[in-house]
Write a protein that holds these residues in place. Structure first.
Motif, PDB file in Angstrom:
ATOM      1  N   TYR A 259       0.832  -1.204   0.000  1.00 11.96           N
ATOM      2  CA  TYR A 259       0.000   0.000   0.000  1.00 11.96           C
ATOM      3  C   TYR A 259       0.864   1.251   0.000  1.00 11.96           C
ATOM      4  O   TYR A 259       0.593   2.209  -0.740  1.00 11.96           O
ATOM      5  CB  TYR A 259      -0.932   0.018   1.216  1.00 11.96           C
ATOM      6  N   LEU A 260       1.907   1.272   0.815  1.00 13.76           N
ATOM      7  CA  LEU A 260       2.796   2.441   0.865  1.00 13.76           C
ATOM      8  C   LEU A 260       3.415   2.724  -0.498  1.00 13.76           C
ATOM      9  O   LEU A 260       3.482   3.882  -0.937  1.00 13.76           O
ATOM     10  CB  LEU A 260       3.895   2.225   1.901  1.00 13.76           C
ATOM     11  N   LYS A 261       3.863   1.680  -1.177  1.00 12.13           N
ATOM     12  CA  LYS A 261       4.448   1.857  -2.504  1.00 12.13           C
ATOM     13  C   LYS A 261       3.439   2.478  -3.459  1.00 12.13           C
ATOM     14  O   LYS A 261       3.789   3.327  -4.288  1.00 12.13           O
ATOM     15  CB  LYS A 261       4.941   0.518  -3.043  1.00 12.13           C
ATOM     16  N   SER A 262       2.185   2.075  -3.339  1.00 12.57           N
ATOM     17  CA  SER A 262       1.154   2.602  -4.235  1.00 12.57           C
ATOM     18  C   SER A 262       0.917   4.093  -3.994  1.00 12.57           C
ATOM     19  O   SER A 262       0.585   4.840  -4.914  1.00 12.57           O
ATOM     20  CB  SER A 262      -0.160   1.834  -4.059  1.00 12.57           C
ATOM     21  N   CYS A 263       1.108   4.554  -2.751  1.00 20.74           N
ATOM     22  CA  CYS A 263       0.908   5.971  -2.428  1.00 20.74           C
ATOM     23  C   CYS A 263       1.951   6.852  -3.100  1.00 20.74           C
ATOM     24  O   CYS A 263       1.668   8.004  -3.459  1.00 20.74           O
ATOM     25  CB  CYS A 263       0.968   6.178  -0.917  1.00 20.74           C
ATOM     26  N   PHE A 264       3.165   6.322  -3.259  1.00 16.61           N
ATOM     27  CA  PHE A 264       4.282   7.102  -3.814  1.00 16.61           C
ATOM     28  C   PHE A 264       4.450   6.874  -5.319  1.00 16.61           C
ATOM     29  O   PHE A 264       5.335   7.462  -5.934  1.00 16.61           O
ATOM     30  CB  PHE A 264       5.580   6.729  -3.099  1.00 16.61           C
ATOM     31  N   LYS A 265       3.587   6.072  -5.897  1.00 17.68           N
ATOM     32  CA  LYS A 265       3.699   5.725  -7.312  1.00 17.68           C
ATOM     33  C   LYS A 265       3.356   6.906  -8.217  1.00 17.68           C
ATOM     34  O   LYS A 265       2.408   7.649  -7.958  1.00 17.68           O
ATOM     35  CB  LYS A 265       2.755   4.555  -7.618  1.00 17.68           C
ATOM     36  N   PRO A 266       4.123   7.123  -9.303  1.00 18.12           N
ATOM     37  CA  PRO A 266       3.816   8.201 -10.258  1.00 18.12           C
ATOM     38  C   PRO A 266       2.394   8.091 -10.785  1.00 18.12           C
ATOM     39  O   PRO A 266       1.838   6.987 -10.906  1.00 18.12           O
ATOM     40  CB  PRO A 266       4.856   7.995 -11.361  1.00 18.12           C
ATOM     41  N   LEU A 267       1.808   9.240 -11.138  1.00 19.51           N
ATOM     42  CA  LEU A 267       0.407   9.303 -11.548  1.00 19.51           C
ATOM     43  C   LEU A 267       0.209   9.376 -13.060  1.00 19.51           C
ATOM     44  O   LEU A 267      -0.896   9.636 -13.530  1.00 19.51           O
ATOM     45  CB  LEU A 267      -0.258  10.518 -10.890  1.00 19.51           C
ATOM     46  N   GLY A 268       1.277   9.166 -13.813  1.00 19.38           N
ATOM     47  CA  GLY A 268       1.136   9.186 -15.263  1.00 19.38           C
ATOM     48  C   GLY A 268       0.737  10.559 -15.775  1.00 19.38           C
ATOM     49  O   GLY A 268       1.318  11.569 -15.390  1.00 19.38           O
ATOM     50  N   ASN A 269      -0.306  10.621 -16.599  1.00 16.03           N
ATOM     51  CA  ASN A 269      -0.732  11.905 -17.159  1.00 16.03           C
ATOM     52  C   ASN A 269      -1.437  12.793 -16.140  1.00 16.03           C
ATOM     53  O   ASN A 269      -1.797  13.936 -16.443  1.00 16.03           O
ATOM     54  CB  ASN A 269      -1.621  11.692 -18.392  1.00 16.03           C
ATOM     55  N   LYS A 270      -1.633  12.295 -14.921  1.00 17.69           N
ATOM     56  CA  LYS A 270      -2.218  13.112 -13.852  1.00 17.69           C
ATOM     57  C   LYS A 270      -1.188  13.643 -12.889  1.00 17.69           C
ATOM     58  O   LYS A 270      -1.496  14.219 -11.861  1.00 17.69           O
ATOM     59  CB  LYS A 270      -3.264  12.285 -13.075  1.00 17.69           C
ATOM     60  N   GLU A 271       0.077  13.459 -13.242  1.00 17.88           N
ATOM     61  CA  GLU A 271       1.183  13.933 -12.416  1.00 17.88           C
ATOM     62  C   GLU A 271       1.163  15.461 -12.325  1.00 17.88           C
ATOM     63  O   GLU A 271       0.794  16.148 -13.274  1.00 17.88           O
ATOM     64  CB  GLU A 271       2.520  13.460 -13.032  1.00 17.88           C
ATOM     65  N   LEU A 272       1.574  15.985 -11.165  1.00 15.18           N
ATOM     66  CA  LEU A 272       1.667  17.430 -10.991  1.00 15.18           C
ATOM     67  C   LEU A 272       2.718  17.996 -11.916  1.00 15.18           C
ATOM     68  O   LEU A 272       3.841  17.507 -11.984  1.00 15.18           O
ATOM     69  CB  LEU A 272       2.038  17.750  -9.535  1.00 15.18           C
ATOM     70  N   LYS A 273       2.369  19.041 -12.651  1.00 21.23           N
ATOM     71  CA  LYS A 273       3.300  19.695 -13.567  1.00 21.23           C
ATOM     72  C   LYS A 273       3.775  21.005 -12.952  1.00 21.23           C
ATOM     73  O   LYS A 273       2.955  21.875 -12.635  1.00 21.23           O
ATOM     74  CB  LYS A 273       2.622  19.971 -14.923  1.00 21.23           C
TER      75      LYS A 273
END
Length: 274
Positions: A259-273
């Motif tokens: 679960y912790l790994k999933s929290c820190f996982k990149p968000l793809g095209n929803k990543e903060l720019k």
């Protein structure tokens, strides 16, 4: 709200609105402003505290994490002070905010109008000019008062220097001093998920720049919005005010590495720019 939207704001208009809001704050509410505004102010080159300044990062008590760059400045405080403040939500005020390294200068609140006037009066001010002026006010307010946590810093550095939140609780229990037991009880009330997220956030933030930390924290915000504890924490602390949140999961051991790994996982095209 899942997938927080990033509104298109006019920077000049937004800044003007903010400055108008700040200018309307009365001295009696200045202390609460720093809690709400620490993310805006703490990353500035110069940070002035007064005797009314109150600092705290209480997010683990509402199922969140120290956001707005907490993962950048907290691990850069002395020893394990940042981790201690992040996990426990301990409040410090006045001169202690400067002694902790959060503020760069301390000035009595009655001198702030004079300081503002002198800052505005600087002609073509350089960073050095501003520093010299702030230093002149700061040194006039010097005091021999000890840092509120001075006598506990050795203990904080020893007990909070671990590889996990579980080890911190074990250390506090083993130490069994009044200070340790008090904070053991405090941590038992915090969201287990938030504490584990916060621990890893500060570990990773110690080696990232501010932009990288803000991207990481945006990922964490999305994870918290999709979870249970943030809504439950806000309910218990701010809405119903029963101060009895029911965390899910309820124990540190139930918060999995997956679960912790999933929290820190990149968000793809929803990543903060940025």
């Amino acid at each position: 709200i899942n997938d927080l939207q990033q509104p298109q704001l006019n920077p000049r208009t937004s800044l003007q609105r903010f400055l108008r809001a700040v200018s309307s704050v009365q001295p009696s509410s200045a202390a609460s402003l720093i809690i709400k505004g620490v993310g805006l102010s703490v990353h500035g080159h110069f940070r002035v505290a007064t005797e009314k300044t109150l600092f705290a990062m209480p997010e683990t008590g509402i199922g969140l994490f120290p956001d707005v760059g907490g993962g950048f400045f907290l691990p850069r405080l002395q020893g394990k002070l940042g981790l201690y403040l992040a996990l426990t939500g301990f409040r410090i005020k006045g001169r202690d905010v400067h002694q902790a390294g959060i503020a760069t200068h301390f000035v009595m609140s009655e001198k702030i109008p004079d300081l503002e006037r002198d800052l505005v009066s600087l002609k073509s001010p350089s960073k050095e000019d501003v520093a010299d002026l702030l230093n002149s006010y700061h040194f006039k307010c010097k005091s021999d008062d000890k840092f509120v946590l001075a006598e506990h810093m050795d203990k904080i550095n020893r007990l909070f220097k671990t590889n996990s939140v579980e080890e911190i609780l074990q250390n506090l229990k083993r130490d069994a001093s009044p200070f340790a037991l008090q904070h053991l009880e405090t941590l038992k009330k915090m969201s287990p998920t938030s504490m584990k997220i916060t621990f890893q956030q500060l570990e990773e933030g110690a080696t990232k720049n501010l932009s990288e930390v803000l991207v990481m924290e945006y990922r964490l915000s999305q994870a918290c919005m999709k979870g249970h504890d943030f809504y439950e924490g806000v309910r218990a602390v701010l809405i119903d005010k029963d101060q009895s949140p029911k965390w899910k999961p309820a124990t540190l051991e139930e918060v999995t590495e997956e679960y912790l790994k999933s929290c820190f996982k990149p968000l793809g095209n929803k990543e903060l720019k940025l």
